[in-house]
Motif scaffolding. Structure first.
Motif: not given
Length: 536
Positions: A490-502, A513-517
């Motif tokens: 789920r965290l990997r999916g969240l990262r994929t979805t939002v990382v480009r909007s940051i 940090e998300l990948a490490e968690v």
């Protein structure tokens, strides 16, 4: 006494906390022949003296909300009326103009509590603010209004994560929030067990909470901190706002997971709920009542009296160690299943006892009704997957269209879990399952069993029996708090979805940090095809 101090950050969190404090108030029993409560009230409540010398017992909590968020609640309540400061002498000799905002009318429910009249049935329409259904008094020191933002403002909504960071930094610079707000409660504690925080993680309160926890770690480095992270439903909101919430959530997980001892996300599943739960998802009063039923049940052992026959009491520190198997697994998933209790036993029906709550209302004995959990589903030595319950409150991937489905949830690798069964007959069942429990504990699982959840007029009737009728009797509940590998997906999916909007300045740091968690939930087992799927 192993005190727990609570921090309530924001409107939605205060709805949840109000349900929580109402439930704690219901455990107070009065009347001749009343059963002794299994709950140690000193854990969450502090003794004091009112303005007239009357002994008081109020929550150990600090409540933050925006201007207008407290509804009709006053900082100085009836128990402290005489301590209200006098108006200081004016330093200006010229003409003054006083402007007063129209006060918010007291709700009918609150008015009935004040007068001792029969309380009316609450509805989603009659609950305007969390204070409309609050059944407890708070110490004036607990009330902290933040006037920099206004609740529901369309001009400057408090919704971006960075706003919360900036607000905390500004307030802390001027007042030192820990010294002013938190430390007085800490110094009152004989042996503080920990701090529980209720905060939104998909709006600006996530940033506020992250900064608050960071400061707390400087002062109380080894103190257990649990954060119940609330998320508002995304149904029916514009795509841009939904993406903003997901971005806020990603920032919260990246910042908080390394600071708190446990982070338990709470959200209403977008998919259909079980037939035993019927609620208005748009109503904070309804949604947080569901959260509270699970949260209050799964944390009950932290406030039980030691040696109680009701269940094995435990500490926040002990449960944290049990769930955080490899030292980096601080995100825990929470599931629940409301259960139908059997009729009261003849002995209980004939005991003739009457117990009065703190408000003088007649209630049933905490031990009068109970259930026995005899389910064999998912049991066995070496259980390595998560057994799904009726309602999964921990979804990190709601409305994203990716991640573990309901079926995939059962295949998540289980690191550790804590199961709580509400109902006294379950305690007797524990003795018959002693061998099973010992084997389960070897694999990081533990079961606590205790009394039922009382129902009150302040609680929405969101639970249904097998016949579809509203449940008005004490509730039986089964909850499971677990650390498992679904967090990684789920965290990997969240990262994929939002990382480009940051923003570019934060994108790499937050993404890493998300990948490490997420990586911490692969440790100790092989996930097969998931090993190399992090290409975002």
């Amino acid at each position: 006494m192993h005190e727990i101090i609570t921090l309530q950050l924001g409107q939605q969190s205060n709805y949840l906390a109000t349900h929580f404090w109402n439930t704690q108030e219901s455990y107070f029993t009065f009347g001749e022949g009343a059963d002794e409560s299994p709950v140690n009230h000193d854990v969450h409540f502090r003794p004091g003296l009112g303005a007239d010398g009357t002994e008081t017992f109020m929550p150990r909590t600090v409540i933050y909300d925006l201007k207008g968020g407290f509804g009709s609640m006053r900082k100085i309540n009836a128990l402290y009326e005489d301590q209200e400061a006098e108006t200081p002498a004016a330093l200006w000799n010229g003409k003054t103009v006083v402007q007063k905002q129209q006060p918010i009318d007291v709700s009918e429910y609150q008015a009935s509590l004040d007068t001792g009249a029969a309380t009316p049935e609450l509805t989603t329409q009659s609950v305007r603010y969390w204070s409309d259904f609050s059944r407890v008094y708070y110490h004036p020191r607990s009330i902290v209004q933040l006037n920099e933002y206004e609740l529901g403002s369309t001009l400057m909504p408090f919704e971006k994560w960075g706003m919360g960071e900036e607000l905390f930094a500004s307030l802390d610079k001027d007042h030192d929030l820990l010294d002013r707000d938190l430390r007085p409660f800490v110094e009152e504690a004989d042996q503080m067990q920990g701090v529980q925080i209720m905060a939104g993680i998909d709006d600006a309160w996530g940033g506020f909470a992250a900064k608050y926890v960071e400061r707390m770690r400087d002062e109380y480095g080894k103190t257990p901190i649990w954060l119940w992270g609330l998320q508002e439903p995304n149904t029916g909101i514009p795509r841009e706002k939904r993406l903003l919430r997901l971005t806020n959530k990603a920032r919260s997980f990246a910042a908080l997971s390394s600071q708190v001892s446990l982070l338990i996300p709470l959200s209403i599943p977008s998919r259909s709920l079980a037939s035993s739960v019927v609620l208005d998802k748009a109503s904070a009063w309804n949604a947080t009542a569901l959260f509270n039923a699970a949260m209050e049940s799964t944390s009950l052992y932290t406030r039980l009296k030691p040696g109680s026959d009701q269940a094995n009491s435990a500490t926040m520190s002990g449960v944290t160690d049990m769930l955080n198997v490899f030292g980096r697994q601080t995100i825990a998933n929470l599931q629940m299943s409301p259960m139908e209790p059997p009729p009261a036993t003849p002995a209980a029906e004939g005991n003739g006892m009457q117990i009065l709550s703190g408000r003088g209302e007649l209630i049933s004995s905490l031990n009068e009704m109970s259930y026995e959990d005899q389910s064999d589903s998912g049991r066995g030595v070496g259980q390595d997957h998560v057994e799904p319950l009726d309602v999964d409150l921990s979804s990190l991937d709601e409305n994203l269209g990716f991640g573990a489905s309901r079926g995939g949830r059962t295949k998540a690798h289980l690191f550790s879990q804590l199961e709580t069964a509400r109902g006294d007959d379950a305690i007797k069942a524990a003795s018959r399952e002693e061998d099973y429990d010992k084997n389960q504990e070897q694999h990081g699982s533990h079961t606590n069993r205790t009394s039922l959840i009382p129902c009150w007029t302040a609680t929405p009737r969101i639970f249904r029996g097998k016949d579809g009728a509203q449940r008005r009797d004490p509730l039986s509940m089964r909850t499971v708090l677990s650390t498992d590998s679904s967090v990684m997906t789920r965290l990997r999916g969240l990262r994929t979805t939002v990382v480009r909007s940051i923003g570019l300045e934060d994108r790499e740091d937050i993404g890493n940090e998300l990948a490490e968690v997420a990586e911490a939930y692969k440790e100790g087992w092989s996930s097969g095809s998931d090993d190399d799927d992090d290409d975002a």
